[in-house]
Enzyme design. Sequence first.
Site, PDB file in Angstrom:
ATOM      1  N   GLN A 104       0.825  -1.218   0.000  1.00 16.05           N
ATOM      2  CA  GLN A 104       0.000   0.000   0.000  1.00 16.05           C
ATOM      3  C   GLN A 104       0.852   1.259   0.000  1.00 16.05           C
ATOM      4  O   GLN A 104       0.544   2.229  -0.675  1.00 16.05           O
ATOM      5  CB  GLN A 104      -0.900   0.027   1.246  1.00 16.05           C
ATOM      6  CG  GLN A 104      -2.285  -0.495   1.006  1.00 16.05           C
ATOM      7  CD  GLN A 104      -3.172  -0.347   2.246  1.00 16.05           C
ATOM      8  OE1 GLN A 104      -3.065   0.611   3.003  1.00 16.05           O
ATOM      9  NE2 GLN A 104      -4.039  -1.300   2.450  1.00 16.05           N
ATOM     10  N   PRO A 131      -5.347  -6.357   4.876  1.00  9.53           N
ATOM     11  CA  PRO A 131      -5.900  -7.191   3.800  1.00  9.53           C
ATOM     12  C   PRO A 131      -5.109  -8.496   3.688  1.00  9.53           C
ATOM     13  O   PRO A 131      -3.889  -8.495   3.879  1.00  9.53           O
ATOM     14  CB  PRO A 131      -5.676  -6.335   2.539  1.00  9.53           C
ATOM     15  CG  PRO A 131      -5.354  -4.961   3.024  1.00  9.53           C
ATOM     16  CD  PRO A 131      -4.773  -5.099   4.389  1.00  9.53           C
ATOM     17  N   TYR A 294     -13.353  -2.424   2.508  1.00 10.33           N
ATOM     18  CA  TYR A 294     -11.894  -2.471   2.633  1.00 10.33           C
ATOM     19  C   TYR A 294     -11.185  -1.911   1.417  1.00 10.33           C
ATOM     20  O   TYR A 294     -10.006  -1.593   1.475  1.00 10.33           O
ATOM     21  CB  TYR A 294     -11.436  -3.906   2.908  1.00 10.33           C
ATOM     22  CG  TYR A 294     -12.017  -4.389   4.209  1.00 10.33           C
ATOM     23  CD1 TYR A 294     -11.546  -3.869   5.420  1.00 10.33           C
ATOM     24  CD2 TYR A 294     -13.076  -5.276   4.244  1.00 10.33           C
ATOM     25  CE1 TYR A 294     -12.116  -4.242   6.623  1.00 10.33           C
ATOM     26  CE2 TYR A 294     -13.648  -5.664   5.446  1.00 10.33           C
ATOM     27  CZ  TYR A 294     -13.165  -5.139   6.632  1.00 10.33           C
ATOM     28  OH  TYR A 294     -13.736  -5.497   7.822  1.00 10.33           O
ATOM     29  N   ASP A 297     -10.739   2.867   1.127  1.00  6.49           N
ATOM     30  CA  ASP A 297      -9.609   3.716   1.518  1.00  6.49           C
ATOM     31  C   ASP A 297      -8.369   3.446   0.675  1.00  6.49           C
ATOM     32  O   ASP A 297      -7.526   4.311   0.509  1.00  6.49           O
ATOM     33  CB  ASP A 297      -9.287   3.557   3.011  1.00  6.49           C
ATOM     34  CG  ASP A 297      -8.788   2.171   3.371  1.00  6.49           C
ATOM     35  OD1 ASP A 297      -7.570   2.000   3.528  1.00  6.49           O
ATOM     36  OD2 ASP A 297      -9.617   1.250   3.497  1.00  6.49           O
ATOM     37  N   GLN A 298      -8.263   2.217   0.114  1.00  7.14           N
ATOM     38  CA  GLN A 298      -7.077   1.882  -0.677  1.00  7.14           C
ATOM     39  C   GLN A 298      -7.066   2.588  -2.038  1.00  7.14           C
ATOM     40  O   GLN A 298      -6.036   2.632  -2.701  1.00  7.14           O
ATOM     41  CB  GLN A 298      -6.990   0.368  -0.891  1.00  7.14           C
ATOM     42  CG  GLN A 298      -6.791  -0.404   0.412  1.00  7.14           C
ATOM     43  CD  GLN A 298      -6.616  -1.895   0.156  1.00  7.14           C
ATOM     44  OE1 GLN A 298      -5.680  -2.317  -0.504  1.00  7.14           O
ATOM     45  NE2 GLN A 298      -7.529  -2.698   0.665  1.00  7.14           N
ATOM     46  N   HIS A 320     -11.156   4.821   8.054  1.00  4.23           N
ATOM     47  CA  HIS A 320      -9.919   4.741   7.258  1.00  4.23           C
ATOM     48  C   HIS A 320     -10.026   5.611   6.003  1.00  4.23           C
ATOM     49  O   HIS A 320      -9.072   6.289   5.620  1.00  4.23           O
ATOM     50  CB  HIS A 320      -9.642   3.289   6.841  1.00  4.23           C
ATOM     51  CG  HIS A 320      -8.827   2.526   7.828  1.00  4.23           C
ATOM     52  ND1 HIS A 320      -9.380   1.744   8.814  1.00  4.23           N
ATOM     53  CD2 HIS A 320      -7.483   2.410   7.982  1.00  4.23           C
ATOM     54  CE1 HIS A 320      -8.418   1.194   9.528  1.00  4.23           C
ATOM     55  NE2 HIS A 320      -7.255   1.575   9.045  1.00  4.23           N
TER      56      HIS A 320
END
Length: 366
Positions: A104, A131, A294, A297-298, A320
């Site tokens: 990330q 993750p 999930y 935010d990535q 997040h």
Amino acid sequence: MAGPRVEVDGSIMEGGGQILRVSTALSCLLGLPLRVQKIRAGRSTPGLRPQHLSGLEMIRDLCDGQLEGAEIGSTEITFTPEKIKGGIHTADTKTAGSVCLLMQVSMPCVLFAASPSKLHLKGGTNAEMAPQIDYTVMVFKPIVEKFGFVFNCDIKTRGYYPKGGGEVIVRMSPVKQLDPVNLTDRGCVTKIYGRAFVTGVLPFKVAKDMAAAAARCIRKEIRDSYVNIQPVQEPKDQAFGNGNGIIIIAETSTGCLFAGSSLGKRGVNADKVGIGAAEMLLANLRHGGTVDEYLQDQLIVFMALANGVSRIKTGPVTLHTQTAIHFAEQIAKAKFIVKKSEDEEDAAKGTYIIECQGIGMTNPNL
């Protein structure tokens, strides 16, 4: 690269390692000197942990930067980036710290290097509070590649809590710019599939039980669905330590991907692990969004860097995601708008549109 230091308060909002990952990646990309204070101040063990340290050292090495205050337990670091370079970059958490979190922080940076990169990452591949590598490959990868790049992720060895010992190699080439994305049309679920794995001394029956329990749980809510969850015994030479877990993916007619996952713990029976993953997947399908909780935010850093307006439709916006947006605005000066979806079907489900005018980051080396 000189200039005023960007001051970041590491205790606000999510208040954890994510603030470090987002702020150091953007600092590295934009050539902005950075100071992060009060790192993980509210956590039970404040300051840097081994996995945060390995991420910081990797970013430092990616750009021949200067890093001060980087030691276990430190609550303040300063970072002065230089030019991002390609080549081989190595990071080892020496614990079960997540290799996915190392990806990330490093991936956005090497996209703007002068030459292709090979990231050699060691740690946990299937760890709590991060993750799982299966999620990164099966969900994150196909969606993030819509920003106009591709990467290869080779899982050499899987590593589990508490020993780690996993090893992943990521290869990617630089880009001139990132394309904006528009992920606002969910479509309908067309298939549900996944893998339930055991490794080490755990019997194969555990994998079969997790898969069966998960499939039963999903079929109660999505009656006519074909659920294909493969039980897997990881080869001895490709897994380090003992572990079990499951990931289930729902794919839609427009290419959206949603996941539910769960890791086994001592004393938790296989059915419970399978049902936990199934319930997480079903919860992610109940809102009208195009990404799961999930993935939200990535994607924020990539949206901030892209050349144009990106839109994603989400369920409730996670802390997040709010945190990533805050620092993308503070450091990169990207502009985000988060608003409730105006679609009538979505209104009752707590569905949001996250829109971002990206900064159009251009690779100076290409």
